[in-house]
Design a protein around this motif. Structure first.
Motif: not given
Length: 205
Positions: A104-114, A187-189
């Motif tokens: 389910g990480t197809t929407t992941r964004v760059a520099r993700a954190d809390i 970088t993003r997905y």
């Protein structure tokens, strides 16, 4: 009777194939796995971390088709170290696309954190460092890295200079012994990871 049993067991082990030997890891590489209580990668598979600091996990077992595709991608990098780093970028994109629909990480964004409040669909830099390091170690074990070896993860962070803590996977060029980062977190997905000299990366924000 015992001798016959031992011979039969030996022949059976040959038929089934010997278990994959453990990869040789540096203490720094091994710490990536012991610190979150997961097994290091093997030629057959790896644990994929997500959800920030490996709070969520999935197992990636490489199929014959996976190995064939990755061998074809990495074949384009045989000519030079520069070409191999470009091939590694494509291989990491392959990994991202391979796992995205599964976890389910197809929407992941760059520099993700809390601050993104979407840990279930993202990698933080710890996850990205573990995943890319594991993936590169598998490629190395398969003999697909001709011009590089997998280096130790690198860390940066200087609050006084407004530089937040961050870490990344590393490749070391065999001929020059120069270290290059392979940074998927920035970088993003499905986008190629950043690949740059460690010296440059250490100065990035």
């Amino acid at each position: 009777m015992s001798r016959i049993f031992l011979i039969a067991a030996f022949l059976a082990s040959l038929a089934l194939g010997a278990p994959a030997s453990a990869m040789q890891l540096s203490p720094e590489q091994n710490e990536l796995y012991t610190s979150v209580s997961i097994n290091p990668p093997s030629p057959n598979g790896m644990t994929v971390c997500y959800g920030f600091v490996c709070r969520r996990r999935a197992e990636l077992t490489f199929t014959a088709a996976d190995q064939k595709q990755l061998s074809q991608l990495m074949a384009a990098g045989k000519a030079s170290a520069i070409a191999e780093r470009a091939a590694v970028q494509k291989a990491v994109v392959w990994f991202d696309k391979r796992m995205g629909p599964v976890i389910g990480t197809t929407t992941r964004v760059a520099r993700a954190d809390i601050r993104n409040r979407a840990d279930a669909s993202n990698y933080d830099c710890w996850d990205a460092t573990r995943n890319v390091s594991s993936f590169l170690l598998v490629l190395q074990e398969w003999g697909l890295l001709k011009h590089h070896t997998v280096g130790n993860p690198r860390y940066r962070g200087n609050i006084l200079a407004m530089q937040l803590p961050h870490n990344t996977a590393v490749l070391t060029e065999k001929a020059s012994r120069v270290d290059w980062v392979v940074d998927m977190w920035t970088t993003r997905y499905a986008q190629p990871p950043d690949v740059m000299l460690v010296e440059q990366w250490l100065k990035e924000e």
